[in-house]
Design a protein around this motif. Sequence first.
Motif, PDB file in Angstrom:
ATOM      1  N   ALA A   6      19.434  16.771  32.481  1.00 47.00           N
ATOM      2  CA  ALA A   6      18.539  17.476  31.568  1.00 47.00           C
ATOM      3  C   ALA A   6      17.954  16.515  30.535  1.00 47.00           C
ATOM      4  N   ASN A   7      18.797  15.719  29.920  1.00 47.92           N
ATOM      5  CA  ASN A   7      18.312  14.793  28.895  1.00 47.92           C
ATOM      6  C   ASN A   7      17.384  13.731  29.475  1.00 47.92           C
ATOM      7  N   ALA A   8      17.585  13.355  30.725  1.00 47.26           N
ATOM      8  CA  ALA A   8      16.696  12.386  31.364  1.00 47.26           C
ATOM      9  C   ALA A   8      15.320  12.991  31.624  1.00 47.26           C
ATOM     10  N   ARG A   9      15.266  14.279  31.869  1.00 48.54           N
ATOM     11  CA  ARG A   9      14.002  14.944  32.182  1.00 48.54           C
ATOM     12  C   ARG A   9      13.263  15.435  30.930  1.00 48.54           C
ATOM     13  N   LEU A  10      13.999  15.730  29.872  1.00 54.55           N
ATOM     14  CA  LEU A  10      13.372  16.225  28.643  1.00 54.55           C
ATOM     15  C   LEU A  10      12.672  15.084  27.913  1.00 54.55           C
ATOM     16  N   LYS A  11      11.495  15.368  27.391  1.00 53.42           N
ATOM     17  CA  LYS A  11      10.716  14.335  26.712  1.00 53.42           C
ATOM     18  C   LYS A  11      10.778  14.474  25.191  1.00 53.42           C
ATOM     19  N   SER A  12      10.743  15.710  24.683  1.00 53.29           N
ATOM     20  CA  SER A  12      10.623  15.899  23.235  1.00 53.29           C
ATOM     21  C   SER A  12      11.950  16.155  22.530  1.00 53.29           C
ATOM     22  N   HIS A  33      12.519  24.417  39.701  1.00 55.18           N
ATOM     23  CA  HIS A  33      13.002  23.054  39.868  1.00 55.18           C
ATOM     24  C   HIS A  33      13.366  22.504  38.491  1.00 55.18           C
ATOM     25  N   LYS A  34      14.315  21.597  38.453  1.00 57.93           N
ATOM     26  CA  LYS A  34      14.795  21.045  37.182  1.00 57.93           C
ATOM     27  C   LYS A  34      13.663  20.462  36.340  1.00 57.93           C
ATOM     28  N   ASP A  35      12.755  19.748  36.985  1.00 57.21           N
ATOM     29  CA  ASP A  35      11.645  19.131  36.248  1.00 57.21           C
ATOM     30  C   ASP A  35      10.758  20.192  35.598  1.00 57.21           C
ATOM     31  N   ASP A  36      10.452  21.248  36.344  1.00 56.13           N
ATOM     32  CA  ASP A  36       9.601  22.313  35.808  1.00 56.13           C
ATOM     33  C   ASP A  36      10.291  23.036  34.655  1.00 56.13           C
ATOM     34  N   PHE A  37      11.582  23.284  34.797  1.00 58.30           N
ATOM     35  CA  PHE A  37      12.317  23.950  33.725  1.00 58.30           C
ATOM     36  C   PHE A  37      12.311  23.095  32.459  1.00 58.30           C
ATOM     37  N   CYS A  38      12.531  21.812  32.612  1.00 59.44           N
ATOM     38  CA  CYS A  38      12.548  20.925  31.441  1.00 59.44           C
ATOM     39  C   CYS A  38      11.165  20.838  30.789  1.00 59.44           C
ATOM     40  N   LYS A  39      10.109  20.950  31.577  1.00 54.21           N
ATOM     41  CA  LYS A  39       8.756  20.984  31.000  1.00 54.21           C
ATOM     42  C   LYS A  39       8.580  22.226  30.128  1.00 54.21           C
ATOM     43  N   ILE A  40       9.145  23.340  30.564  1.00 51.08           N
ATOM     44  CA  ILE A  40       9.079  24.575  29.771  1.00 51.08           C
ATOM     45  C   ILE A  40       9.842  24.395  28.466  1.00 51.08           C
ATOM     46  N   VAL A  41      11.031  23.813  28.547  1.00 56.09           N
ATOM     47  CA  VAL A  41      11.826  23.577  27.331  1.00 56.09           C
ATOM     48  C   VAL A  41      11.053  22.675  26.378  1.00 56.09           C
ATOM     49  N   ASP A  42      10.441  21.622  26.885  1.00 59.80           N
ATOM     50  CA  ASP A  42       9.640  20.730  26.046  1.00 59.80           C
ATOM     51  C   ASP A  42       8.447  21.460  25.438  1.00 59.80           C
ATOM     52  N   ALA A  43       7.773  22.278  26.225  1.00 60.14           N
ATOM     53  CA  ALA A  43       6.555  22.948  25.756  1.00 60.14           C
ATOM     54  C   ALA A  43       6.858  24.058  24.749  1.00 60.14           C
ATOM     55  N   VAL A  44       7.860  24.875  25.043  1.00 57.33           N
ATOM     56  CA  VAL A  44       8.151  26.031  24.194  1.00 57.33           C
ATOM     57  C   VAL A  44       9.014  25.639  23.005  1.00 57.33           C
ATOM     58  N   GLY A  45       9.958  24.792  23.249  1.00 55.04           N
ATOM     59  CA  GLY A  45      10.866  24.368  22.189  1.00 55.04           C
ATOM     60  C   GLY A  45      12.268  24.897  22.417  1.00 55.04           C
ATOM     61  N   LEU A  46      13.223  24.047  22.172  1.00 56.05           N
ATOM     62  CA  LEU A  46      14.625  24.372  22.407  1.00 56.05           C
ATOM     63  C   LEU A  46      15.088  25.533  21.533  1.00 56.05           C
ATOM     64  N   GLU A  47      14.773  25.505  20.264  1.00 52.57           N
ATOM     65  CA  GLU A  47      15.242  26.550  19.335  1.00 52.57           C
ATOM     66  C   GLU A  47      14.665  27.922  19.686  1.00 52.57           C
ATOM     67  N   VAL A  48      13.418  27.961  20.096  1.00 56.40           N
ATOM     68  CA  VAL A  48      12.793  29.233  20.475  1.00 56.40           C
ATOM     69  C   VAL A  48      13.517  29.838  21.671  1.00 56.40           C
ATOM     70  N   LEU A  49      13.822  29.014  22.643  1.00 52.78           N
ATOM     71  CA  LEU A  49      14.502  29.500  23.846  1.00 52.78           C
ATOM     72  C   LEU A  49      15.949  29.885  23.559  1.00 52.78           C
ATOM     73  N   LEU A  50      16.640  29.100  22.742  1.00 46.82           N
ATOM     74  CA  LEU A  50      18.033  29.413  22.426  1.00 46.82           C
ATOM     75  C   LEU A  50      18.152  30.690  21.604  1.00 46.82           C
ATOM     76  N   ALA A  51      17.130  31.022  20.837  1.00 48.26           N
ATOM     77  CA  ALA A  51      17.153  32.240  20.030  1.00 48.26           C
ATOM     78  C   ALA A  51      17.187  33.493  20.906  1.00 48.26           C
ATOM     79  N   LYS A  52      16.736  33.380  22.140  1.00 46.03           N
ATOM     80  CA  LYS A  52      16.699  34.529  23.057  1.00 46.03           C
ATOM     81  C   LYS A  52      17.797  34.438  24.121  1.00 46.03           C
TER      82      LYS A  52
END
Length: 101
Positions: A6-12, A33-52
Amino acid sequence: MMLEEANARLKSVKINEEQLWGLNSLYIVLDLHKDDFCKIVDAVGLEVLLAKQAHYERLEKADGELYLKEQYLRSKARLAELEDEREVLERIVKGYKPLVL
């Protein structure tokens, strides 16, 4: 997905084990796919996703329950088909009269 992957694929952002587990239900529900999921995490933001997180866990549970219900309905229909076939076969067997020569 492993933490290192995950950390290797995440950019932000970089995540820890607890945050990864917080995203696990969303990862399973989205089934990407792992790459696509990590793009979503980067785009939306970790805190926003963890809040839900609780919402994603409910979705994962509901998806599992739906799968079990669908499996039950398929099995019930198959059993009815087998019972119908059994009745037909029993009629054939009972109706057999050997030819006497």
